[in-house]
Design an enzyme around this catalytic site. Structure first.
Site, PDB file in Angstrom:
ATOM      1  N   SER A  39       0.795  -1.233   0.000  1.00 37.82           N
ATOM      2  CA  SER A  39       0.000   0.000   0.000  1.00 37.82           C
ATOM      3  C   SER A  39       0.826   1.281   0.000  1.00 37.82           C
ATOM      4  O   SER A  39       0.270   2.363  -0.223  1.00 37.82           O
ATOM      5  CB  SER A  39      -0.940   0.028   1.202  1.00 37.82           C
ATOM      6  OG  SER A  39      -2.034  -0.800   0.962  1.00 37.82           O
ATOM      7  N   LYS A  64       0.395   3.349  -2.981  1.00 35.72           N
ATOM      8  CA  LYS A  64      -0.795   4.182  -3.211  1.00 35.72           C
ATOM      9  C   LYS A  64      -0.452   5.674  -3.200  1.00 35.72           C
ATOM     10  O   LYS A  64      -1.105   6.472  -3.865  1.00 35.72           O
ATOM     11  CB  LYS A  64      -1.860   3.884  -2.150  1.00 35.72           C
ATOM     12  CG  LYS A  64      -2.450   2.476  -2.236  1.00 35.72           C
ATOM     13  CD  LYS A  64      -3.301   2.182  -1.011  1.00 35.72           C
ATOM     14  CE  LYS A  64      -3.925   0.799  -1.053  1.00 35.72           C
ATOM     15  NZ  LYS A  64      -4.547   0.445   0.250  1.00 35.72           N
ATOM     16  N   TYR A  99      -3.325  -2.388 -10.496  1.00 38.52           N
ATOM     17  CA  TYR A  99      -3.261  -2.212  -9.037  1.00 38.52           C
ATOM     18  C   TYR A  99      -2.398  -3.287  -8.372  1.00 38.52           C
ATOM     19  O   TYR A  99      -1.553  -2.988  -7.522  1.00 38.52           O
ATOM     20  CB  TYR A  99      -4.688  -2.214  -8.465  1.00 38.52           C
ATOM     21  CG  TYR A  99      -4.731  -2.197  -6.952  1.00 38.52           C
ATOM     22  CD1 TYR A  99      -4.456  -1.029  -6.239  1.00 38.52           C
ATOM     23  CD2 TYR A  99      -5.032  -3.358  -6.226  1.00 38.52           C
ATOM     24  CE1 TYR A  99      -4.473  -1.015  -4.842  1.00 38.52           C
ATOM     25  CE2 TYR A  99      -5.057  -3.354  -4.850  1.00 38.52           C
ATOM     26  CZ  TYR A  99      -4.781  -2.176  -4.163  1.00 38.52           C
ATOM     27  OH  TYR A  99      -4.790  -2.175  -2.783  1.00 38.52           O
ATOM     28  N   TYR A 119      -4.960   3.908   7.916  1.00 36.40           N
ATOM     29  CA  TYR A 119      -6.347   3.415   7.993  1.00 36.40           C
ATOM     30  C   TYR A 119      -6.965   3.730   9.352  1.00 36.40           C
ATOM     31  O   TYR A 119      -6.901   4.884   9.795  1.00 36.40           O
ATOM     32  CB  TYR A 119      -6.414   1.911   7.682  1.00 36.40           C
ATOM     33  CG  TYR A 119      -5.487   1.537   6.552  1.00 36.40           C
ATOM     34  CD1 TYR A 119      -5.738   2.025   5.268  1.00 36.40           C
ATOM     35  CD2 TYR A 119      -4.356   0.762   6.752  1.00 36.40           C
ATOM     36  CE1 TYR A 119      -4.887   1.725   4.228  1.00 36.40           C
ATOM     37  CE2 TYR A 119      -3.503   0.454   5.704  1.00 36.40           C
ATOM     38  CZ  TYR A 119      -3.770   0.941   4.452  1.00 36.40           C
ATOM     39  OH  TYR A 119      -2.924   0.648   3.437  1.00 36.40           O
ATOM     40  N   VAL A 174       1.204  -3.787   3.822  1.00 35.90           N
ATOM     41  CA  VAL A 174       1.126  -5.086   4.501  1.00 35.90           C
ATOM     42  C   VAL A 174       2.377  -5.953   4.299  1.00 35.90           C
ATOM     43  O   VAL A 174       2.495  -7.010   4.899  1.00 35.90           O
ATOM     44  CB  VAL A 174      -0.126  -5.917   4.130  1.00 35.90           C
ATOM     45  CG1 VAL A 174      -1.393  -5.313   4.694  1.00 35.90           C
ATOM     46  CG2 VAL A 174      -0.235  -6.139   2.642  1.00 35.90           C
TER      47      VAL A 174
HETATM   48  N1  GLN Z   1      -2.279  -5.108  -2.144  1.00 35.88           N
HETATM   49  C1  GLN Z   1      -2.831  -5.040  -0.826  1.00 35.88           C
HETATM   50  C2  GLN Z   1      -4.338  -5.175  -0.899  1.00 35.88           C
HETATM   51  O1  GLN Z   1      -4.917  -4.609  -1.815  1.00 35.88           O
HETATM   52  C3  GLN Z   1      -2.430  -3.754  -0.172  1.00 35.88           C
HETATM   53  C4  GLN Z   1      -2.964  -3.624   1.236  1.00 35.88           C
HETATM   54  C5  GLN Z   1      -2.022  -2.932   2.185  1.00 35.88           C
HETATM   55  O2  GLN Z   1      -0.799  -2.895   2.007  1.00 35.88           O
HETATM   56  N2  GLN Z   1      -2.573  -2.434   3.277  1.00 35.88           N
HETATM   57  O3  GLN Z   1      -4.951  -5.809  -0.085  1.00 35.88           O
END
Ligand code: GLN
Length: 304
Positions: free
Chosen positions: A64, A67, A189, A240, A258
């Site tokens: 993430s 992003k 993505y 989050y 993650v």
């Molecule tokens: N690729 C992961 C997902 O879409 C990214 C989530 C994350 O790093 N929090 O679930």
């Protein structure tokens, strides 16, 4: 003068002693293969001086954290028009929750939760000639490092198990907030999330966010006001439903993934990245958060 090197070394040895290292993300099977005892930290200051400790040169999946980079790229291409498709409010929800999306008619709360990042991916797919390779070139240019690459095994692994992301994309499509084909947008993505980097590369890539939009090679990629907005989103939405806790404990804008990475920055002063693959219950790196709390406490430097 703050002795960053000494502080990073103390943090690394304290983290090695920690008994509870969190849990590795297993919902993307490829991520479950990583050794939980790894820990790295790298800091670059505004004079481009670098400090590091532990496994700071070990590659991991940025997930993430990507992003922020896709958002920055989309803003650099279509500017303020991004905000017609995605909002800028914290969600208070886990990264993959869908309930608010339905309540709010397909406009994701912010670009750092999965649904928001999928909308940003859709914008990039619409505007780029070769979306995946153009995005990779953008990231490589920020770091001046052509070795940065996707990890096809991680992308493939998430493609097989990313049911919630398919649900989010289909919901967005039903509300008319996804212009391209669901499979094409998710392929982009999953690839952006699969990018592998080490802590040292992450601080190079994120240098522009602490340096008013100017990267280490002195190229201006974003305006001061665009960087202000992206940093504000990292602070309020980057963790989050734990964004409040991160601001409370650490006090810096940042973003987690993650894969266990966290990157954070103090505008005008430094950019820092940590990696420790064990996550806490909210999906953020357990030791990474603790390390950054120690850093801002030991240096008495934070945005507050
Ligand atoms: N690729 C992961 C997902 O879409 C990214 C989530 C994350 O790093 N929090 O679930």
């Amino acid at each position: 003068m703050i002795d960053y090197q000494k502080i990073l070394e103390t943090i690394t040895s304290n983290c090695a002693l920690s008994k509870d290292k969190g849990e590795i993300a297993t919902y993307i099977p490829e991520l479950a293969k990583v050794d939980r005892s790894r820990f790295g930290i790298h800091l670059v200051n505004s004079e481009k001086k670098e400090f590091q400790s532990g496994d700071s040169n070990e590659l991991f999946s940025i997930q993430s954290i990507s992003k922020v980079l896709s958002l920055a790229y989309a803003i650099s291409i279509i500017g303020e028009a991004v905000w017609q498709r995605v909002d800028v409010e914290p969600s208070g929800d886990p990264f993959n929750h869908l309930s608010l999306l339905e309540l709010e008619n397909g406009i994701p709360r912010n670009p750092l939760i999965n649904a928001g990042a999928i909308v940003i991916a859709d914008i990039l797919v619409s505007h780029l000639e070769n979306p995946k390779s153009d995005f990779l070139q953008f990231v490589r240019k920020l770091a001046n490092d052509d070795s940065i690459d996707f990890d096809p095994n991680v992308a493939q692994s998430e493609k097989k198990t990313g049911f919630r992301n398919y649900a989010a994309a289909n919901l967005l499509k039903s509300y008319g907030n996804l212009k391209n084909d669901v499979d094409i947008v998710l392929d982009f993505y999953f690839h952006q999330c699969s990018i592998a980097m080490n802590c040292a590369q992450l601080t190079k890539v994120f240098y522009l966010f602490m340096n008013r939009g100017v990267c280490q090679q002195n190229i201006t990629h974003l305006s001061i006001s665009q960087v202000k907005r992206i940093n504000a989103l990292m602070l309020t939405c980057g963790f989050y439903d734990e964004a409040g806790e991160f601001a409370f404990e650490v006090g810096l804008p940042g973003k987690s993934g993650v894969g266990g990475g966290i990157v954070a920055l103090l505008p005008g002063k430094y950019c820092v990245a940590t990696w420790s693959p064990g996550l806490n219950a909210k999906g953020n790196s357990k030791l990474g958060m603790e390390a950054l709390e120690k850093l801002t406490t030991a240096t008495a430097q934070s945005i507050f």
